[in-house]
Write a protein that holds these residues in place. Structure first.
Motif, mmCIF file in Angstrom:
data_model
loop_
_atom_site.group_PDB
_atom_site.id
_atom_site.type_symbol
_atom_site.label_atom_id
_atom_site.label_comp_id
_atom_site.label_asym_id
_atom_site.label_seq_id
_atom_site.Cartn_x
_atom_site.Cartn_y
_atom_site.Cartn_z
ATOM 1 N N UNK A 175 -53.301 -16.033 -17.766
ATOM 2 C CA UNK A 175 -51.988 -16.582 -18.273
ATOM 3 C C UNK A 175 -51.050 -15.596 -17.745
ATOM 4 N N UNK A 176 -51.202 -14.595 -17.592
ATOM 5 C CA UNK A 176 -49.837 -13.560 -17.136
ATOM 6 C C UNK A 176 -49.744 -13.984 -15.599
ATOM 7 N N UNK A 177 -50.801 -14.074 -14.953
ATOM 8 C CA UNK A 177 -50.744 -14.333 -13.451
ATOM 9 C C UNK A 177 -50.060 -15.677 -13.262
ATOM 10 N N UNK A 178 -50.645 -16.673 -13.870
ATOM 11 C CA UNK A 178 -50.112 -17.759 -13.973
ATOM 12 C C UNK A 178 -48.553 -17.873 -14.157
ATOM 13 N N UNK A 179 -48.001 -17.218 -15.216
ATOM 14 C CA UNK A 179 -46.586 -17.265 -15.602
ATOM 15 C C UNK A 179 -45.810 -16.471 -14.456
ATOM 16 N N UNK A 180 -46.442 -15.423 -13.658
ATOM 17 C CA UNK A 180 -45.792 -14.717 -12.722
ATOM 18 C C UNK A 180 -45.493 -15.306 -11.658
ATOM 19 N N UNK A 181 -46.637 -16.259 -11.361
ATOM 20 C CA UNK A 181 -46.577 -16.885 -9.973
ATOM 21 C C UNK A 181 -45.544 -17.894 -10.221
ATOM 22 N N UNK A 182 -45.730 -18.551 -11.191
ATOM 23 C CA UNK A 182 -44.646 -19.681 -11.432
ATOM 24 C C UNK A 182 -43.004 -19.149 -11.253
ATOM 25 N N UNK A 183 -42.709 -18.112 -11.922
ATOM 26 C CA UNK A 183 -41.648 -17.439 -11.724
ATOM 27 C C UNK A 183 -41.357 -17.029 -10.395
ATOM 28 N N UNK A 184 -42.464 -16.473 -9.629
ATOM 29 C CA UNK A 184 -42.251 -15.889 -8.502
ATOM 30 C C UNK A 184 -41.739 -17.115 -7.346
ATOM 31 N N UNK A 185 -42.235 -18.322 -7.730
ATOM 32 C CA UNK A 185 -42.047 -19.313 -6.575
ATOM 33 C C UNK A 185 -40.627 -19.832 -6.870
ATOM 34 N N UNK A 186 -40.041 -19.683 -7.942
ATOM 35 C CA UNK A 186 -38.670 -20.037 -8.316
ATOM 36 C C UNK A 186 -37.581 -19.051 -7.840
ATOM 37 N N UNK A 187 -38.034 -17.815 -7.979
ATOM 38 C CA UNK A 187 -37.071 -16.543 -7.941
ATOM 39 C C UNK A 187 -37.209 -16.112 -6.179
ATOM 40 N N UNK A 188 -38.466 -15.902 -5.762
ATOM 41 C CA UNK A 188 -38.369 -15.260 -4.132
ATOM 42 C C UNK A 188 -37.433 -16.006 -3.501
ATOM 43 N N UNK A 189 -37.740 -17.232 -3.253
ATOM 44 C CA UNK A 189 -36.853 -18.041 -2.196
ATOM 45 C C UNK A 189 -35.523 -18.007 -2.519
ATOM 46 N N UNK A 190 -34.931 -17.705 -3.689
ATOM 47 C CA UNK A 190 -33.374 -17.494 -3.836
ATOM 48 C C UNK A 190 -32.941 -16.178 -3.736
ATOM 49 N N UNK A 191 -33.926 -15.215 -3.769
ATOM 50 C CA UNK A 191 -33.466 -13.632 -3.436
ATOM 51 C C UNK A 191 -33.440 -13.437 -2.088
ATOM 52 N N UNK A 192 -34.548 -13.874 -1.475
ATOM 53 C CA UNK A 192 -34.615 -13.893 0.087
ATOM 54 C C UNK A 192 -33.458 -14.628 0.649
ATOM 55 N N UNK A 193 -33.206 -15.860 0.289
ATOM 56 C CA UNK A 193 -31.966 -16.591 0.791
ATOM 57 C C UNK A 193 -30.645 -15.601 0.253
ATOM 58 N N UNK A 194 -30.488 -15.159 -0.842
ATOM 59 C CA UNK A 194 -29.131 -14.502 -1.100
ATOM 60 C C UNK A 194 -29.095 -13.046 -0.120
ATOM 61 N N UNK A 195 -29.909 -12.657 0.320
ATOM 62 C CA UNK A 195 -30.137 -11.360 0.909
ATOM 63 C C UNK A 195 -29.661 -11.790 2.580
ATOM 64 N N UNK A 196 -30.155 -12.837 2.944
ATOM 65 C CA UNK A 196 -29.666 -13.181 4.254
ATOM 66 C C UNK A 196 -28.336 -13.775 4.212
ATOM 67 N N UNK A 197 -27.828 -14.418 3.089
ATOM 68 C CA UNK A 197 -26.652 -15.004 2.978
ATOM 69 C C UNK A 197 -25.601 -13.637 3.032
ATOM 70 N N UNK A 198 -25.965 -12.545 2.258
ATOM 71 C CA UNK A 198 -25.049 -11.492 1.894
ATOM 72 C C UNK A 198 -25.005 -10.933 3.515
ATOM 73 N N UNK A 199 -26.123 -10.512 4.125
ATOM 74 C CA UNK A 199 -26.237 -9.664 5.284
ATOM 75 C C UNK A 199 -25.803 -10.393 6.343
ATOM 76 N N UNK A 200 -26.083 -11.738 6.536
ATOM 77 C CA UNK A 200 -26.101 -12.416 7.873
ATOM 78 C C UNK A 200 -25.249 -13.530 7.905
ATOM 79 N N UNK A 201 -24.644 -14.139 6.693
ATOM 80 C CA UNK A 201 -23.932 -15.227 6.476
ATOM 81 C C UNK A 201 -24.975 -16.440 7.139
ATOM 82 N N UNK A 202 -26.379 -16.443 6.603
ATOM 83 C CA UNK A 202 -27.281 -17.483 7.266
ATOM 84 C C UNK A 202 -28.235 -17.732 6.018
ATOM 85 N N UNK A 203 -28.597 -18.965 6.000
ATOM 86 C CA UNK A 203 -29.381 -19.380 4.770
ATOM 87 C C UNK A 203 -30.954 -19.283 5.268
ATOM 88 N N UNK A 204 -31.821 -19.064 4.125
ATOM 89 C CA UNK A 204 -33.065 -18.929 4.507
ATOM 90 C C UNK A 204 -33.728 -20.075 5.093
#
Length: 151
Positions: free
Chosen positions: A11-40
């Motif tokens: 259950x903990x893995x399933x919930x963590x994966x669900x959150x990861x699928x939502x959060x990871x693309x957003x934070x990778x995108x934010x890092x690129x936007x901030x550092x490069x002004x480029x979207x993921x």
């Protein structure tokens, strides 16, 4: 049919994966936007084109590789084309479709953004996976991403 409930660890893995699928693309995108002004999405399209034979992909294949709709890819390609990073040309195989072709400027832009993306990936992903068997993890994640159309 008897259903077996998830264990607390499952259950903990399933919930963590669900959150990861939502959060990871957003934070990778934010890092690129901030550092490069480029979207993921922009980075992903340029990367897929850089890896393709002749730095060229049919628009529908590029959309699938980037997990985007064709209309979304058409809008993104228009932006990248206006920046000089890609060109759209008639498909050489059947002349019905369009290909996206990575320009030299697009390759240079991708290469310039790569260190920022690499730093983000190391920070957001790999610092949390130290000590894990990367081969086993990669195979498990790939197996989870299988769909009826891909695998």
């Amino acid at each position: 049919m008897s259903l077996k409930p998830l264990t607390s660890e499952e259950e903990a893995v399933m919930r963590a994966l669900g959150r990861l699928m939502l959060v990871l693309p957003r934070v990778l995108d934010a890092d690129l936007e901030q550092g490069e002004r480029m979207s993921l999405s922009e980075y992903s399209a340029l990367r897929h084109l850089s890896e393709a034979e002749g730095r060229r992909l049919r628009m529908s294949d590029l959309a699938a590789a980037c997990d985007m709709s064709l209309s979304g890819m058409t809008r993104l390609a228009g932006k990248l084309e206006s920046l000089g990073y890609l060109q759209r040309r008639r498909c050489e195989r059947d002349a019905r479709g369009m290909d996206a072709v990575l320009t030299d400027a697009g390759l240079r832009r991708l290469e310039a953004a790569w260190p920022t993306h690499l730093e983000s990936v190391r920070k957001r992903i790999f610092t949390h996976l130290e000590g894990l068997d990367m081969g086993t993890l990669a195979r498990a994640l790939e197996a989870m991403s299988c769909t009826k159309d891909r695998c």
